[in-house]
Motif scaffolding. Sequence first.
Motif, mmCIF file in Angstrom:
data_model
loop_
_atom_site.group_PDB
_atom_site.id
_atom_site.type_symbol
_atom_site.label_atom_id
_atom_site.label_comp_id
_atom_site.label_asym_id
_atom_site.label_seq_id
_atom_site.Cartn_x
_atom_site.Cartn_y
_atom_site.Cartn_z
ATOM 1 N N GLU A 46 -8.048 -2.927 0.011
ATOM 2 C CA GLU A 46 -8.971 -3.467 1.481
ATOM 3 C C GLU A 46 -9.667 -2.867 2.099
ATOM 4 O O GLU A 46 -9.657 -1.471 1.804
ATOM 5 C CB GLU A 46 -8.273 -4.156 2.112
ATOM 6 N N TYR A 47 -11.040 -2.865 2.757
ATOM 7 C CA TYR A 47 -11.305 -2.398 3.505
ATOM 8 C C TYR A 47 -11.016 -1.831 4.593
ATOM 9 O O TYR A 47 -10.052 -3.032 5.704
ATOM 10 C CB TYR A 47 -13.149 -2.714 4.233
ATOM 11 N N SER B 270 -11.194 3.217 11.424
ATOM 12 C CA SER B 270 -9.907 2.714 11.079
ATOM 13 C C SER B 270 -9.590 3.670 9.864
ATOM 14 O O SER B 270 -8.825 3.884 9.593
ATOM 15 C CB SER B 270 -9.864 1.754 11.218
ATOM 16 N N GLY B 271 -10.421 4.333 9.035
ATOM 17 C CA GLY B 271 -10.563 4.787 7.759
ATOM 18 C C GLY B 271 -11.023 3.971 6.021
ATOM 19 O O GLY B 271 -12.012 3.387 6.689
ATOM 20 N N ASP B 272 -11.121 4.535 5.487
ATOM 21 C CA ASP B 272 -11.572 4.149 4.635
ATOM 22 C C ASP B 272 -11.115 3.121 3.673
ATOM 23 O O ASP B 272 -11.533 1.225 2.727
ATOM 24 C CB ASP B 272 -12.507 4.999 3.489
ATOM 25 N N PHE B 273 -10.093 3.045 3.575
ATOM 26 C CA PHE B 273 -8.735 2.119 2.778
ATOM 27 C C PHE B 273 -7.991 1.907 3.105
ATOM 28 O O PHE B 273 -6.786 2.703 3.662
ATOM 29 C CB PHE B 273 -9.046 2.384 0.871
ATOM 30 N N SER C 129 -0.485 -1.656 3.872
ATOM 31 C CA SER C 129 0.647 -0.129 4.081
ATOM 32 C C SER C 129 0.087 1.329 4.851
ATOM 33 O O SER C 129 0.914 2.009 5.307
ATOM 34 C CB SER C 129 2.197 -0.106 3.911
ATOM 35 N N ILE C 130 -0.994 1.333 3.840
ATOM 36 C CA ILE C 130 -1.092 2.776 3.446
ATOM 37 C C ILE C 130 -2.878 3.526 4.191
ATOM 38 O O ILE C 130 -3.330 2.017 3.330
ATOM 39 C CB ILE C 130 -0.703 3.623 2.450
ATOM 40 N N VAL C 131 -2.984 3.995 5.045
ATOM 41 C CA VAL C 131 -4.141 3.975 5.380
ATOM 42 C C VAL C 131 -4.895 5.252 4.457
ATOM 43 O O VAL C 131 -4.110 6.247 5.247
ATOM 44 C CB VAL C 131 -5.005 3.913 6.842
ATOM 45 N N ALA D 44 -0.583 7.067 7.332
ATOM 46 C CA ALA D 44 -2.503 7.239 7.397
ATOM 47 C C ALA D 44 -2.276 8.712 6.615
ATOM 48 O O ALA D 44 -1.227 9.321 6.688
ATOM 49 C CB ALA D 44 -3.331 6.942 8.167
ATOM 50 N N LEU D 45 -3.251 9.417 5.769
ATOM 51 C CA LEU D 45 -3.521 10.099 5.360
ATOM 52 C C LEU D 45 -5.318 10.076 4.779
ATOM 53 O O LEU D 45 -5.886 9.144 4.824
ATOM 54 C CB LEU D 45 -2.638 10.129 3.667
#
Length: 401
Positions: free
Chosen positions: A342-343, A348-351, A356-358, A377-378
């Motif tokens: 998802e976007y 807030s980040g790309d994906f 659960s993971i950004v 997030a990473l």
Amino acid sequence: MNKLFERHDSYMELVPMNYIREIIKDIDWDSRLIAIRGPKGVGKTTMILQYIKSHFEPDDRHVLYFSADTGYFSTHTLVDTADSFAKTGGKYLFIDEAHKYTGWSSEIKEIYDLHRDLHIVLSGSSMLQINDGDADLSRRIIYYDMPGLSMREFLKLDADIDIEAVSLEELLAHPNRFCSYVKSKCHPLEHFARYLRVGYYPFYFESPKSYATRLENVVNYTIDVELTKYRNLEVGNTRAVKALLQVISQMVPYDVDIAKLSRATGISRATALRYLKNLEEAKMIHRLFSDLNSITDLQKPDKILLDNTNLLYTLCSTTPEIGTVRETFLANQLSATGHKLEYAGYKSGDFRVDDSIVIEVGGADKGFRQLKGQENALVAADDIDSATPNKLPLWTFGFLY
């Protein structure tokens, strides 16, 4: 039937066995009815022929492969062919290009119900779907979706470098361990740029010089034939759809402007949204939404990417924007392994992956500003070959399958 067996034998003699895609191990070939879907050019036919050659003797008449789009079926039906095959002891029927046979789903249902001992394997377009009102195959058939080559598979074919796949969970748990493992076998950055340009479709290895032309032919066939036949695309609008892909290839990922797309292609907003949905079904693009659980049928996507980077380099009339290349690669490799994508949001980040993971995508100097305050997030960074806390090389995601 003799003519079909003669062609079957010819196919078996010519099929290459030097490299077999590992997806072949994920398929339950003993199921009574399966369908292998995928865009043109990813190697569905080759894999099916390889399975037959490695599991049956050359003169075994309990197995039969044929393509449903040959002239043979202008005077024969699938039902009659399967009936004759089953009455002579046939057990395994492989039907390639099944979607090109008019009324295929109704006849496959009839074959399935009549011949309980027959195992049927179909292959066809990514858009191959079952219409429950036409033939109730939905509870009988198992689908498998076949993507193009991962970077890992490309390395094996291109440089004979054999590296085991890693799951996303394993990669995130031990990123440096995996980076060291890969670097003990090759210089990953040396191969990454080539993969982004020519590594996704296996037919590159048949004729590297004509790769771009063949890939353009895949795009034209998908639009001119598959979308017009299976999604009722008006023939007069095929040029507009190709123009739509051209515009997308030059967009930056966060610049989704449906009004701009409509003006550039001369089609209405509603029609543009419908065509985007169709192009995603055909594995030409990837639409991203901020919430997959609440989207409507023709909702404007929050981000649009071409399906893979080879399409991007082929269709873009200039050098693609590097940020678009990076995001296209990551989205392609994650979606090919079944991860929910998802976007995450402009700030807030790309994906957002699996709820659960950004992941934020960028170059070697990409920082964590957009990920501030977010847990789990990473950064997936290009042009690096080792991992640091919460920062992984982008290329590592090319080893997920």
